[in-house]
Design a protein around this motif. Structure first.
Motif, PDB file in Angstrom:
ATOM      1  N   PHE A  50     -18.267  21.173  12.677  1.00 20.79           N
ATOM      2  CA  PHE A  50     -18.684  20.335  11.566  1.00 20.79           C
ATOM      3  C   PHE A  50     -20.125  19.882  11.743  1.00 20.79           C
ATOM      4  CE2 PHE A  50     -14.127  19.837  12.086  1.00 20.79           C
ATOM      5  CZ  PHE A  50     -13.641  20.048  10.808  1.00 20.79           C
ATOM      6  N   SER A  51     -20.721  19.579  10.613  1.00 19.67           N
ATOM      7  CA  SER A  51     -22.003  18.870  10.595  1.00 19.67           C
ATOM      8  C   SER A  51     -21.694  17.420  10.265  1.00 19.67           C
ATOM      9  CB  SER A  51     -22.934  19.459   9.534  1.00 19.67           C
ATOM     10  OG  SER A  51     -23.247  20.800   9.847  1.00 19.67           O
ATOM     11  N   VAL A  52     -22.457  16.505  10.867  1.00 19.20           N
ATOM     12  CA  VAL A  52     -22.136  15.082  10.771  1.00 19.20           C
ATOM     13  C   VAL A  52     -23.272  14.362  10.070  1.00 19.20           C
ATOM     14  CG1 VAL A  52     -21.553  12.990  12.046  1.00 19.20           C
ATOM     15  CG2 VAL A  52     -20.823  15.225  12.910  1.00 19.20           C
ATOM     16  N   ALA A  53     -22.926  13.501   9.113  1.00 17.54           N
ATOM     17  CA  ALA A  53     -23.900  12.672   8.409  1.00 17.54           C
ATOM     18  C   ALA A  53     -23.405  11.236   8.437  1.00 17.54           C
ATOM     19  CB  ALA A  53     -24.088  13.162   6.983  1.00 17.54           C
ATOM     20  N   LEU A  54     -24.276  10.309   8.842  1.00 13.46           N
ATOM     21  CA  LEU A  54     -23.949   8.888   8.904  1.00 13.46           C
ATOM     22  C   LEU A  54     -24.724   8.178   7.805  1.00 13.46           C
ATOM     23  CD1 LEU A  54     -22.468   6.581  10.370  1.00 13.46           C
ATOM     24  CD2 LEU A  54     -24.494   6.348  11.843  1.00 13.46           C
ATOM     25  N   ASP A  55     -23.957   7.624   6.881  1.00 11.33           N
ATOM     26  CA  ASP A  55     -24.555   6.950   5.715  1.00 11.33           C
ATOM     27  C   ASP A  55     -25.546   7.870   4.996  1.00 11.33           C
ATOM     28  OD1 ASP A  55     -23.095   4.651   6.152  1.00 11.33           O
ATOM     29  OD2 ASP A  55     -24.634   3.752   7.417  1.00 11.33           O
ATOM     30  N   GLY A  56     -25.188   9.171   4.899  1.00 11.35           N
ATOM     31  CA  GLY A  56     -26.006  10.136   4.177  1.00 11.35           C
ATOM     32  C   GLY A  56     -27.114  10.764   4.996  1.00 11.35           C
ATOM     33  N   LYS A  57     -27.280  10.319   6.273  1.00  8.46           N
ATOM     34  CA  LYS A  57     -28.330  10.877   7.118  1.00  8.46           C
ATOM     35  C   LYS A  57     -27.714  11.857   8.101  1.00  8.46           C
ATOM     36  CE  LYS A  57     -32.024   9.610  10.323  1.00  8.46           C
ATOM     37  NZ  LYS A  57     -32.693   8.488  11.038  1.00  8.46           N
ATOM     38  N   LEU A  58     -28.212  13.109   8.066  1.00  7.09           N
ATOM     39  CA  LEU A  58     -27.661  14.151   8.919  1.00  7.09           C
ATOM     40  C   LEU A  58     -28.043  13.889  10.366  1.00  7.09           C
ATOM     41  CD1 LEU A  58     -26.037  16.814   8.618  1.00  7.09           C
ATOM     42  CD2 LEU A  58     -28.221  18.021   8.663  1.00  7.09           C
ATOM     43  N   LEU A  59     -27.071  14.009  11.263  1.00  6.85           N
ATOM     44  CA  LEU A  59     -27.286  13.721  12.686  1.00  6.85           C
ATOM     45  C   LEU A  59     -27.342  15.027  13.477  1.00  6.85           C
ATOM     46  CD1 LEU A  59     -24.743  10.763  13.190  1.00  6.85           C
ATOM     47  CD2 LEU A  59     -27.151  10.669  12.491  1.00  6.85           C
ATOM     48  N   ASN A  60     -28.189  15.059  14.500  1.00  5.39           N
ATOM     49  CA  ASN A  60     -28.228  16.173  15.436  1.00  5.39           C
ATOM     50  C   ASN A  60     -28.224  15.651  16.855  1.00  5.39           C
ATOM     51  OD1 ASN A  60     -30.918  15.332  15.994  1.00  5.39           O
ATOM     52  ND2 ASN A  60     -31.660  16.601  14.279  1.00  5.39           N
ATOM     53  N   GLY A  61     -28.376  16.566  17.814  1.00  2.00           N
ATOM     54  CA  GLY A  61     -28.250  16.157  19.209  1.00  2.00           C
ATOM     55  C   GLY A  61     -29.317  15.180  19.681  1.00  2.00           C
ATOM     56  N   SER A  62     -30.447  15.136  19.034  1.00  2.00           N
ATOM     57  CA  SER A  62     -31.523  14.246  19.475  1.00  2.00           C
ATOM     58  C   SER A  62     -31.586  12.938  18.691  1.00  2.00           C
ATOM     59  CB  SER A  62     -32.874  14.977  19.348  1.00  2.00           C
ATOM     60  OG  SER A  62     -33.109  15.360  17.999  1.00  2.00           O
ATOM     61  N   THR A  63     -30.650  12.737  17.779  1.00  2.00           N
ATOM     62  CA  THR A  63     -30.673  11.523  16.951  1.00  2.00           C
ATOM     63  C   THR A  63     -30.195  10.325  17.772  1.00  2.00           C
ATOM     64  OG1 THR A  63     -30.243  12.849  14.976  1.00  2.00           O
ATOM     65  CG2 THR A  63     -29.859  10.470  14.822  1.00  2.00           C
ATOM     66  N   ARG A  64     -30.944   9.201  17.693  1.00  2.00           N
ATOM     67  CA  ARG A  64     -30.578   7.938  18.363  1.00  2.00           C
ATOM     68  C   ARG A  64     -30.665   6.823  17.330  1.00  2.00           C
ATOM     69  NH1 ARG A  64     -30.783   8.212  23.899  1.00  2.00           N
ATOM     70  NH2 ARG A  64     -31.258   5.976  24.071  1.00  2.00           N
ATOM     71  N   ILE A  65     -29.551   6.139  17.168  1.00  2.00           N
ATOM     72  CA  ILE A  65     -29.452   5.097  16.141  1.00  2.00           C
ATOM     73  C   ILE A  65     -29.260   3.755  16.820  1.00  2.00           C
ATOM     74  CG2 ILE A  65     -28.138   4.280  14.125  1.00  2.00           C
ATOM     75  CD1 ILE A  65     -27.284   7.181  13.677  1.00  2.00           C
ATOM     76  N   GLN A  66     -30.073   2.780  16.408  1.00  2.00           N
ATOM     77  CA  GLN A  66     -29.918   1.425  16.932  1.00  2.00           C
ATOM     78  C   GLN A  66     -28.707   0.790  16.267  1.00  2.00           C
ATOM     79  OE1 GLN A  66     -31.692   0.038  19.324  1.00  2.00           O
ATOM     80  NE2 GLN A  66     -33.073   1.834  19.514  1.00  2.00           N
TER      81      GLN A  66
END
Length: 355
Positions: A50-66
């Motif tokens: 699957f591809s993952v999107a959090l609140d409409g923003k696509l996430l990848n392996g380098s994504t870091r969310i506060q």
């Protein structure tokens, strides 16, 4: 004080939604962290499909969310990955580009068999491309025609530019083709010749050189003319000169020589016509001049209708003694020049100044 935050996970089929509880002490959220949360739950085992999107923003392996910047409730959406389309070893960019270019590549014309091309030139009409059929003719450059097709093109003025030197029947020679033994020459077979040399028996198919004789129209091979040297036709015994031989479908050099011969013949014909026309015009001019001189002499009274020279009477020649010549002559003729007379509208016979 830590704010409790929840992430609702939406399944790909949109038929099931479940919630994930975030650890209040967690400060950064990554894709691997979300994968751990899903694996710890009983709903999903892996996000590899699957591809993952959090609140409409696509996430990848380098994504870091506060985590502190996340709202209290977030929506995590899973999209199934589409298989194929590159990257799976099924196709490469080079192959795709090559296939695309081949779609618009210019198609090369089919290769023409030289044997078929040769046979077509010798067995078909050069104008209509139909099989040769009697009556046949040849032009002064060695091209073969069905006479009916050529005459029809001349009458309808639809002759191609390449045959523009053909102006009429005088520019074509009627030929006599000899059918192969057992054939009437009307076969539609385009793979073999239906004609042959009447002397040597060689087939009329372009493999051998053939000549047409302008005088009688017989067509025979160069081999026959070479081996049986004669100043007459080998079939009908009509007189033949070298200038009467027209090579059929000759090489560029041979066609060039035929063209030079044709131009010379036309030039001589034009010169002959010019001399004949000039001589006729000269005779007419002489005759006309003689007639004018004779008429002038008759008007002057020097020659009568029978050609006898006589002297015209003039009043001035018989002037009486002591008379003025001009005054005496005015009794019989006008004393003024004709150029001084002007006719009136009412009477043409009385000049002005005389009434």
């Amino acid at each position: 004080m830590h704010i409790r935050r929840q992430i609702f996970v939406k399944s790909p089929d949109c038929q099931q939604v479940f919630a994930l509880q975030l650890d209040p002490s967690q400060s950064v959220l990554t894709l691997s962290g979300i994968t751990s949360l899903l694996e710890s739950s009983s709903q999903r085992n892996s996000l590899s499909d699957f591809s993952v999107a959090l609140d409409g923003k696509l996430l990848n392996g380098s994504t870091r969310i506060q985590v502190s910047k996340l709202p209290s409730v977030s929506m995590l959406t899973l999209f199934p990955r589409l298989r194929g389309g590159g990257g799976d070893g099924g196709a490469t960019g080079a192959e795709s580009r090559d296939c695309y270019l081949n779609m618009y590549a210019e198609k090369k014309p089919d290769k023409v068999d030289p044997n078929e091309q040769r046979l077509s030139k010798w067995l078909n009409c050069a104008l209509s491309n139909e099989p040769l059929a009697e009556p046949c003719v040849i032009d002064l450059l060695g091209n073969l025609f069905n006479k009916e097709a050529l005459v029809h093109a001349l009458l309808s003025k639809r002759l191609p530019k390449q045959f523009s030197y053909i102006k009429g029947l005088k520019d074509m020679v009627n030929i006599k083709l000899t059918p192969v033994a057992g054939s009437d020459g009307s076969s539609q077979d385009t793979t073999s010749s239906q004609f042959q040399c009447p002397v040597s028996g060689l087939e009329f198919n372009g493999k051998y050189k053939f000549f047409a004789l302008r005088g009688c129209g017989h067509v025979m091979s160069a081999k026959a003319l070479k081996e049986v040297k004669s100043s007459s036709c080998l079939v009908c015994h009509a007189d033949v000169k070298d200038s009467d031989k027209i090579v059929i479908n000759g090489t560029e050099e041979e066609v060039g020589l035929l063209r030079e011969r044709m131009e010379e013949e036309k030039a001589k014909l034009r010169e002959k016509k010019g001399v004949s026309k000039k001589s006729k015009n000269g005779a007419a001019v002489v005759a006309d001049t003689g007639a004018k001189v004779a008429k002038r002499q008759m008007d002057d009274g020097n020659v009568n209708g029978n050609g006898i020279t006589v002297k015209k009477f003039k009043a001035g020649d018989k002037v009486p003694v002591n008379a003025t010549k001009e005054v005496y002559a005015s009794l019989f003729t006008s004393s003024k020049k004709k150029s001084d007379f002007k006719e009136t509208y009412s009477c043409r016979s009385i000049p002005l100044g005389r009434n």
